[in-house]
Design an enzyme around this catalytic site. Structure first.
Site, PDB file in Angstrom:
ATOM      1  N   CYS A 175      -3.967  17.143   8.664  1.00 35.78           N
ATOM      2  CA  CYS A 175      -4.400  16.235   9.737  1.00 35.78           C
ATOM      3  C   CYS A 175      -4.456  16.955  11.082  1.00 35.78           C
ATOM      4  O   CYS A 175      -5.335  16.680  11.893  1.00 35.78           O
ATOM      5  CB  CYS A 175      -3.426  15.067   9.892  1.00 35.78           C
ATOM      6  SG  CYS A 175      -2.856  14.350   8.372  1.00 35.78           S
ATOM      7  N   ASP A 176      -3.521  17.847  11.346  1.00 33.55           N
ATOM      8  CA  ASP A 176      -3.329  18.305  12.722  1.00 33.55           C
ATOM      9  C   ASP A 176      -3.541  19.800  12.972  1.00 33.55           C
ATOM     10  O   ASP A 176      -3.510  20.230  14.131  1.00 33.55           O
ATOM     11  CB  ASP A 176      -1.901  17.939  13.181  1.00 33.55           C
ATOM     12  CG  ASP A 176      -1.699  16.430  13.177  1.00 33.55           C
ATOM     13  OD1 ASP A 176      -2.669  15.707  13.437  1.00 33.55           O
ATOM     14  OD2 ASP A 176      -0.570  15.987  12.900  1.00 33.55           O
ATOM     15  N   CYS A 227       1.892  16.756   8.941  1.00 33.11           N
ATOM     16  CA  CYS A 227       0.693  16.882   8.114  1.00 33.11           C
ATOM     17  C   CYS A 227      -0.214  17.980   8.663  1.00 33.11           C
ATOM     18  O   CYS A 227      -0.884  17.776   9.684  1.00 33.11           O
ATOM     19  CB  CYS A 227      -0.042  15.545   8.096  1.00 33.11           C
ATOM     20  SG  CYS A 227      -1.665  15.649   7.336  1.00 33.11           S
TER      21      CYS A 227
END
Ligand code: NAP
Length: 313
Positions: free
Chosen positions: A137-138, A134
């Site tokens: 997200c990261d 993701c």
């Protein structure tokens, strides 16, 4: 729970939320059950620029928020529970979760799909510590570092472009010359000076001592191995994996028909072989998996469920 809902929807991704919206708006008692975050895959997708009307601030989370609010505004309930089994025979279907049992005259399965894993040594060990599925997200963790994006489909190219905003260098690793992604994104990626390519390569191993330090690539033509180390000044690197999806069919895989890739088969009205049981979204066997097609499936499934209960007008 003794209440019998008209529709119990499993999954609060775009398909489930769209089904919930159509159900609520036609005055049916509808319940959506979701084990995780609302939004499914779009909850972790940075840009959703191809959903009609989604222009300004077109992020997955913002679109999800609007879908949830719209759905709830028509009275559809969303409950957090992990569904463990289903009893789908009979007029009242039982959806059995960790927290309770939910009853429905109809059930819509909109359980979506999850990221496929590479399956190489080191992938599990470094998941969440250098290996990610993701970018939204990261990406932030890889500011000014080098990252590798595995895959050649729309997800890989879209997320690689997003990662260029954070990483110093983004290298796309793909197992052949041809890319599945749409031509426009490929052209943009090819023109981006931060994006580099390693074609005809697969990731054979992900290595490091506590932190991710190198990846081993194998050439798909001659089997030659190449180990790429993190820049000495960086000390680490990132690997983002976007190699397709695995459908969530655990609840019904022994009772409903699946295609060769494991997706659930329905007709055009989202009907399955069990009366009153419908399937919508990415878990369904079909050619195009987009937010718009998931939402479309959800609408069709809810209307079919309504016709099942009240008869076709
Ligand atoms: P996808 O289109 O199935 O692409 C998967 C990619 O991973 C392919 O390039 C495939 O290579 C490669 N791959 C599969 N298994 C592999 C393995 N074991 N090792 C190495 N590489 C492997 O999946 P996706 O990109 O996640 O997209 C899924 C659907 O969502 C598609 O319909 C896509 O169009 C849609 N989508 C749309 C957007 C958008 O429009 N903005 C964004 C994301 C996704 P091969 O090509 O060699 O098989």
């Amino acid at each position: 729970m003794d209440q019998v809902f008209d529709i119990v929807i499993i999954g609060a991704g775009p398909a489930g939320l769209s089904a919930g919206l159509y159900a609520g708006r036609s005055k049916m008692k509808a319940l959506i059950l979701e084990k995780d975050n609302n939004g499914g895959q779009i909850a972790i997708t940075h840009a959703v620029e191809n959903y009609p009307g989604s222009i300004e601030n077109a992020t997955g989370p913002s679109l999800t928020k609007r879908m949830v609010e719209q759905c709830q505004s028509f009275g559809t309930e969303i409950v957090r529970d992990t569904i463990e089994s289903l009893e789908l025979d009979g007029d009242v279907k039982k959806v059995i979760g960790e927290k309770g049992t939910y009853l429905g005259k109809t059930v819509i399965i909109a359980t979506g799909a999850d990221a496929r894993k590479i399956g190489c040594p080191g992938e599990k060990m470094f998941a969440g510590k250098g290996v990610s599925y993701c970018a939204t997200c990261d990406a932030d963790f890889f500011e000014e570092l080098e990252v590798f994006v595995v895959g050649g489909g729309d997800s890989a190219i879209t997320e690689a472009l997003y990662l260029t905003r954070f990483a110093r260098k983004v290298t796309i690793v793909h197992r052949r010359e041809g890319l599945r992604a749409n031509k426009d994104s490929i052209e943009i990626a090819k023109a981006d000076p931060k994006i580099h390519w390693k074609l005809h390569k697969v990731v054979k191993e992900i290595k490091g001592d506590g932190i991710l330090e190198s990846i081993v690539l194998e050439d798909t033509r001659d089997g030659e191995l190449e180990e790429i180390f993190a820049d000495e000044d960086d000390g680490t690197m990132g690997v983002f994996v976007f190699i397709g999806m695995i459908p969530h069919t655990e609840l019904v895989k022994d009772i409903l028909a699946t295609d060769d890739e494991g997706y659930l088969i329905t007709d055009d009205e989202m009907k399955t072989s069990i009366p009153g049981v419908f399937v919508a979204g990415d878990v369904r066997s079909k050619k195009v998996r987009q937010v718009v097609t998931a939402a479309s499936d959800g609408a069709v499934a809810a209307i079919s469920a309504e016709h099942f209960i009240f008869g076709t007008p």
